[in-house]
Structure formats: structure tokens, C-alpha cells
Design an enzyme around this catalytic site. Structure first.
Site, PDB file in Angstrom:
ATOM      1  N   SER A 145       0.892  -1.075   0.003  1.00  0.00           N
ATOM      2  CA  SER A 145      -0.021  -0.204  -0.050  1.00  0.00           C
ATOM      3  C   SER A 145       0.790   1.243  -0.071  1.00  0.00           C
ATOM      4  O   SER A 145       1.719   1.508  -0.824  1.00  0.00           O
ATOM      5  CB  SER A 145      -0.951  -0.022   1.172  1.00  0.00           C
ATOM      6  OG  SER A 145      -1.833   1.122   1.018  1.00  0.00           O
ATOM      7  N   HIS A 146       0.583   2.162   0.971  1.00  0.00           N
ATOM      8  CA  HIS A 146       1.311   3.431   0.995  1.00  0.00           C
ATOM      9  C   HIS A 146       2.769   3.247   1.739  1.00  0.00           C
ATOM     10  O   HIS A 146       3.292   4.226   1.969  1.00  0.00           O
ATOM     11  CB  HIS A 146       0.591   4.424   1.615  1.00  0.00           C
ATOM     12  CG  HIS A 146       0.523   4.175   3.151  1.00  0.00           C
ATOM     13  ND1 HIS A 146      -0.557   2.999   3.437  1.00  0.00           N
ATOM     14  CD2 HIS A 146       0.570   4.606   4.464  1.00  0.00           C
ATOM     15  CE1 HIS A 146      -0.682   2.947   4.960  1.00  0.00           C
ATOM     16  NE2 HIS A 146       0.025   4.019   5.495  1.00  0.00           N
ATOM     17  N   ASP A 299      -0.963   1.441  -4.411  1.00  0.00           N
ATOM     18  CA  ASP A 299      -2.007   0.341  -4.967  1.00  0.00           C
ATOM     19  C   ASP A 299      -3.321   0.865  -5.156  1.00  0.00           C
ATOM     20  O   ASP A 299      -4.385   0.103  -5.688  1.00  0.00           O
ATOM     21  CB  ASP A 299      -2.394  -0.860  -4.180  1.00  0.00           C
ATOM     22  CG  ASP A 299      -2.832  -0.577  -2.856  1.00  0.00           C
ATOM     23  OD1 ASP A 299      -2.685   0.432  -2.290  1.00  0.00           O
ATOM     24  OD2 ASP A 299      -3.512  -1.428  -2.273  1.00  0.00           O
ATOM     25  N   ARG A 302      -6.326   3.838  -1.621  1.00  0.00           N
ATOM     26  CA  ARG A 302      -6.552   5.072  -0.888  1.00  0.00           C
ATOM     27  C   ARG A 302      -6.657   6.231  -1.754  1.00  0.00           C
ATOM     28  O   ARG A 302      -6.137   6.389  -2.730  1.00  0.00           O
ATOM     29  CB  ARG A 302      -5.561   5.458   0.056  1.00  0.00           C
ATOM     30  CG  ARG A 302      -5.321   4.293   1.205  1.00  0.00           C
ATOM     31  CD  ARG A 302      -4.222   4.797   2.204  1.00  0.00           C
ATOM     32  NE  ARG A 302      -4.118   3.563   3.154  1.00  0.00           N
ATOM     33  CZ  ARG A 302      -3.788   3.790   4.452  1.00  0.00           C
ATOM     34  NH1 ARG A 302      -3.954   4.799   5.046  1.00  0.00           N
ATOM     35  NH2 ARG A 302      -3.512   2.523   5.231  1.00  0.00           N
ATOM     36  N   GLU A 384     -13.197   4.354   5.902  1.00  0.00           N
ATOM     37  CA  GLU A 384     -12.428   4.347   6.945  1.00  0.00           C
ATOM     38  C   GLU A 384     -11.734   5.440   6.892  1.00  0.00           C
ATOM     39  O   GLU A 384     -11.397   6.283   6.023  1.00  0.00           O
ATOM     40  CB  GLU A 384     -11.178   3.175   6.836  1.00  0.00           C
ATOM     41  CG  GLU A 384     -11.645   1.736   6.670  1.00  0.00           C
ATOM     42  CD  GLU A 384     -10.588   0.868   6.766  1.00  0.00           C
ATOM     43  OE1 GLU A 384     -10.280   0.152   7.190  1.00  0.00           O
ATOM     44  OE2 GLU A 384      -9.755   0.949   5.727  1.00  0.00           O
ATOM     45  N   GLU A 385     -11.401   5.700   8.334  1.00  0.00           N
ATOM     46  CA  GLU A 385     -10.773   7.118   8.328  1.00  0.00           C
ATOM     47  C   GLU A 385      -9.557   7.615   7.933  1.00  0.00           C
ATOM     48  O   GLU A 385      -9.053   8.620   7.628  1.00  0.00           O
ATOM     49  CB  GLU A 385     -10.659   7.341   9.960  1.00  0.00           C
ATOM     50  CG  GLU A 385      -9.308   7.049  10.673  1.00  0.00           C
ATOM     51  CD  GLU A 385      -9.023   5.483  10.590  1.00  0.00           C
ATOM     52  OE1 GLU A 385      -7.784   4.990  10.542  1.00  0.00           O
ATOM     53  OE2 GLU A 385     -10.016   4.778  10.363  1.00  0.00           O
ATOM     54  N   SER A 386      -8.911   6.292   7.279  1.00  0.00           N
ATOM     55  CA  SER A 386      -7.470   6.511   6.777  1.00  0.00           C
ATOM     56  C   SER A 386      -7.706   6.584   5.272  1.00  0.00           C
ATOM     57  O   SER A 386      -6.770   6.108   4.445  1.00  0.00           O
ATOM     58  CB  SER A 386      -6.626   5.100   7.019  1.00  0.00           C
ATOM     59  OG  SER A 386      -7.566   3.828   6.654  1.00  0.00           O
TER      60      SER A 386
END
Length: 539
Positions: A145-146, A299, A302, A384-386
Site C-alpha cells: 500500500s502506502h 495500489d 486510498r 475508513e478514516e484512513s
């Protein structure tokens, strides 16, 4: 906060890609060391070959475990395999394909040897399983991911298309560690004689018109800037612009496994987090060039939303706006479809849900909890908050069951086109109706033993009666929506709340907190949260 946060990366910040890949093949993990074991967090196994935490041995064992798991579940269809732009993703893909070949599993990789965003892989699984085949497909997406460039990641998505649940990931991780401890003697590997392909990009992009009002965006002439942040969405944004004739510019199409073009994140590391103003500093420089400017992580699960009037939006703020807009502009959605949120997301979402007359479905951290509701339409939006979310098609059927950063970015353009207002302006209107909140996540030191206790802490262990001057109204160790364990605690008052959860990778616990009484009150909440949790842990 590092004093270099938001500044351009320098040569000293860059990973040695050759050394990283060499270590992938040379390193042999010792599973008696917890740091070198296979561990599936909320988004798969992550680690670096430089720490002997993501090596060929790990990936071969995990893939063999997945082969055995899917066989035990009667999953006999194709297995979609996609990777992102991290340097370790390509060698991990090669290893996985060798194991799949030797075990007779029909793998499908990208038709153009392109990168595959997580949502495109989820979309592919659901598309295949919707077509009425005699078998079912599942998938592997290779991404951390990040995470920084030195890391690799590997996760499994079963036939429902979303992240595997804890039962599956625990089984896979335990079996992989057993295999490694035995020298991978039961791992089968063979050079692939030829791998079949699937056009992830074309199928995903062609389907977007069934979930986003593309015509409205085009008619309004919304000027969109999309920055893939060097990630897997780069070719997708190009095709979206071409296929639909949108005024869409790929701000930076560069792909470089060192990410030398990035600005440093809050801690001075290169991290592709589109919700971080430090990581997005170079993107923010273009905020006045577009009506809406977006970013994605490596990816593309987000999103980061930048408006010319408000800059980079807090993910919680955008989720609240997206929910309010969607539930008033998707008439074919079920009237009883709930709004899904993680319990560390903003209470603003609760207030929006109440105003819409919609049921709020509050679950623990992890997108996997939204999967069943998205599939049957009982949850129309999960966020989600993310900065991760997905929602249903216009007709109320499932789109993806994993987070989709491309989708949420395009939604921002639709919102501008249809309302004539930016998401920032719409959030300002929400604060006028429901009040403004201050929200922040901070870390507090904790030993491994304390983290273990926090993960199992019961709400009844919280003895405090008040929080920052207000009576405590709830002490939660189970999520209200589904009764699942929080893996920590959440303490609630009329005007504020905090949640504490142990970190899966560092000797800290995370404190999420929000106050509708301003930033000074938030500081009081955070300070008392530490004291309350420390007292419960016996620190």
C-alpha cells in the site's frame, strides 16, 4: 514531526533497489524471531527484505499456504494476480507464479504486464464470480500500500473479492510459518510454461460509467488533476481520460521504485500517503490549476482530495461529504441500506446518517467488515478514516469489496459537476448544521506486553467516570454495528470520544480522538485518554 516533512527527497533518502532485490533472494528468515515471521495485519503480510521480513522464502510459503487454503475451501477457479510499483512486488510476483504453476493453479496476470490497483483486482474477482461459472475465482494482490519503498506486501482476496477475514489469514500465516520452519520442503515451485492474462484495466475503466455520473462530469467540463504518486493507477487515469473524453490531466506519470520525486512524510520518510499534507506537498502546489485534484497511494486503494479553496481535505471530512451526497443522489439504492464506518471515523458521519434517516453500521478497523453488506446491498457505503472507501453501483449492486481510491477521486469530480460546489465547501455547510470537530491520531509508547493487554482490554476495565469534563456515556470493546471485538477500547461522551488500539508494527498504541468543542478540548481528551489507558494497563 520531522523538520524535513514536506521537503523533496534527497539521494540519502532513497533505497538501494539492487540491494533490496538481492536481499529478497539471499535472506533466509528465522521464524523463531517474531520480526521475521509471516504476520497478516489488516492488509496482508508486509515487511522489507532488508530486515529478512519479506523474502522469497516468505512469499513461496505464503503462496503454498494459499494454495492449500483455497483447496480446503473448494475454490477451484482462476486466481487473479496483480502487483503494484514497489521494487519487491515484481520478484514476489515471480515467486508466487512459480508456486502456483507447480500446484496446478490457473493464474491470471495483467494483459499488458502492467501494475494492478487493488480495486481492479477486487473488481475482476467479482466480475468472474458474477458470470455464472461452475467454479469460483480469488486473487492475490502484491502491495504494501502506502508503505515506504523498501517494503513489500502480499495479501489474499477470497471469492468475495475483499480482504480475507481473520480466520483465513490466521490459517494462512500459521501454515506459512510451519512451512518456513521446515525449510519449505513442502513448497512446490516450477518455472511457469506460460501464464494466461486478463485485461484488468479495460474491464475496470469500461465499467466506471455504471457507478459514476461520467456524463455530468463531462458536461460540466470539470478540470481534473490526478496524481498516481508513482503508483499502480497511472495507466488507469490515462485510459479514463481517453475513453470518456474528460478534461483530466495525469499530473505526474513517473514510476520510479525509489520514489525520488516524492516529498517526505511527517516522519521524514518517503511514504505514498495521499491523505498526508507532507507526502502530498508537491501535489498541493498544483491545487489552483484544477477544479479538483486527487492523489492515490501505490495500489490505489486510498484517495486524497485537494480543492482549490480548501487544500487537502481531512479524510473524515471527505467521507462525510461523500456520504451525504451519495445517499441523496442514488435513488435506486435500497432505502434501508446502512452507512458503514469504522469506529475510529468521525462522529460527523453519525450526525449526517441521523439527518438522512439512515442506519449507521459501526465496525472495528479493517475494510473486511464491510464486505458482506456491500455484496448484498445492505450497506451502500463503507469508509475508513484512513482514506479508504467503496460504495455501490448506481443500481445498488456491488462494485468492489476492497477500498477504491480511483472511485472516490472520480466521485469528487461528480460532486463538483452536479452541485457546483467543491467538497470543501460542502463540508463547511455540514459544520454549519452539525458543528465543527477537531480530530487527530497520536501515538503513545507501550511495551509488547502492554499492547497485548490493550488488544484484549474490556470496556469495563475503564473506571473513569468523566472525560475532559464530560460524563462518559459508553466504554466499548465491541463494535456497535456487528459486536466484533475492537482490539482495544473506545470511550464516548456527548461531545467527544477517544479510541486506543495497539500498533501492529511498533511499540506504541494509537490514540484516535475527536472533540466538537474545539482543538483545546481535543488536547484535554488526548491527555486524559493516555492517563485512562495507562491506568487500565497498569502502566
Amino acid at each position: 514531526m520531522s523538520d524535513r516533512a514536506g521537503t523533496p527527497a534527497t539521494e540519502s533518502d532513497l533505497v538501494d533497489v539492487e540491494a533490496l532485490i538481492a536481499a529478497y533472494y539471499a535472506g533466509v528468515p528465522d521464524v523463531s524471531d517474531p520480526a521475521q515471521r509471516v504476520v497478516f495485519g489488516t492488509s496482508g503480510h508486509r515487511g522489507s527484505s532488508l530486515d529478512t521480513a519479506f523474502n522469497e522464502t516468505h512469499i513461496a510459503a505464503i503462496t503454498q499456504a494459499i494454495v492449500e487454503y483455497r483447496a480446503s475451501q473448494g475454490i477451484t477457479g482462476p486466481l487473479f494476480v496483480g502487483r503494484d510499483t514497489h521494487a519487491l512486488s515484481r520478484p514476489a510476483e515471480t515467486t508466487a507464479l512459480e508456486v502456483l504453476e507447480a500446484n496446478g493453479v490457473h493464474a491470471l496476470v495483467d494483459a499488458y504486464e502492467d501494475y494492478v490497483p487493488t480495486p481492479a483486482l477486487s473488481h475482476a474477482i467479482l466480475r468472474y464470480n458474477r458470470e455464472g461459472h461452475d467454479d469460483q475465482a480469488d486473487g492475490i494482490v502484491i502491495t504494501p500500500s502506502h508503505n515506504p519503498p523498501r517494503d513489500g506486501g502480499f495479501k489474499y482476496n477470497p471469492p468475495h473479492g475483499g480482504p480475507a477475514d481473520s480466520d483465513a489469514t490466521s490459517w494462512i500465516a500459521n501454515r506459512a510459518n510451519e512451512l518456513i520452519a521446515d525449510g519449505n520442503r513442502d513448497v512446490k515451485m516450477a518455472e511457469p510454461s506460460g501464464v494466461d492474462t486478463y485485461d484488468f484495466r479495460e474491464h475496470y475503466v469500461a465499467d466506471l460509467e455504471n457507478i459514476i455520473d461520467i456524463d455530468a462530469i463531462k458536461r460540466a467540463g470539470v478540470r481534473i488533476g490526478a496524481d498516481p504518486l508513482g503508483g499502480a493507477s497511472v495507466g488507469y487515469w490515462k485510459l479514463i481520460a481517453e475513453k470518456y473524453g474528460l478534461d483530466l490531466t495525469v499530473v505526474n506519470p513517473t514510476v520510479d521504485p525509489t520514489w525520488r520525486f516524492m516529498t517526505l512524510d511527517w516522519d521524514g520518510k518517503i511514504r505514498m500517503d495521499p491523505s498526508s499534507s507532507s507526502a502530498m506537498a508537491s501535489v498541493l502546489a498544483h491545487r489552483h490549476d484544477f477544479d479538483i485534484l486527487t492523489g492515490n497511494d501505490a495500489d490505489a486503494d486510498r484517495h486524497g482530495i485537494v480543492t482549490p479553496d480548501g487544500g487537502l481535505m481531512n479524510p473524515n471530512h471527505y467521507l462525510a461529504v461523500a456520504i451525504e451526497y451519495l445517499y441523496t443522489h442514488r435513488p435506486e439504492w435500497r432505502q434501508d441500506a446502512a452507512i458503514g464506518k469504522t469506529l475510529v471515523s468521525s462522529t460527523m458521519i453519525d450526525r449526517v446518517a441521523e439527518s438522512l434517516g439512515r442506519r449507521l453500521w459501526e465496525v472495528p478497523v479493517g475494510f473486511k467488515w464491510f464486505v458482506p453488506g456491500l455484496i448484498d446491498g445492505s450497506v451502500a457505503f463503507g469508509g475508513e478514516e484512513s482514506a479508504g472507501a467503496s460504495f455501490l453501483r448506481k443500481d445498488g449492486t456491488v462494485w468492489t469489496t476492497d477500498k477504491d481510491g480511483i472511485l472516490l477521486a472520480l466521485l469528487a469530480a461528480e460532486i463538483v459537476a452536479v452541485t457546483g460546489k467543491t467538497p470543501s465547501q460542502l463540508y463547511a455547510e455540514l459544520t454549519e448544521r452539525f458543528g465543527a470537530s477537531a480530530y487527530e491520531r497520536v501515538d503513545a509508547a507501550a511495551s509488547k506486553e502492554q499492547k497485548a493487554r490493550l488488544g484484549k482490554l474490556d470496556g469495563s476495565a475503564i473506571t473513569a467516570e468523566t472525560l475532559a469534563g464530560d460524563p462518559i456515556t459508553a466504554r466499548l470493546s465491541e463494535a456497535p454495528g456487528n459486536g466484533a471485538a475492537v482490539g482495544g477500547v473506545k470511550v464516548v461522551t456527548e461531545h467527544a470520544w477517544f479510541a486506543a488500539r495497539p500498533s501492529g508494527t511498533e511499540d506504541v498504541y494509537k490514540i484516535y480522538a475527536e472533540s466538537f468543542r474545539g482543538s483545546e478540548h481535543l488536547r484535554e481528551v488526548q491527555a486524559e485518554a493516555r492517563a485512562i489507558v495507562d491506568a487500565a494497563l497498569g502502566a
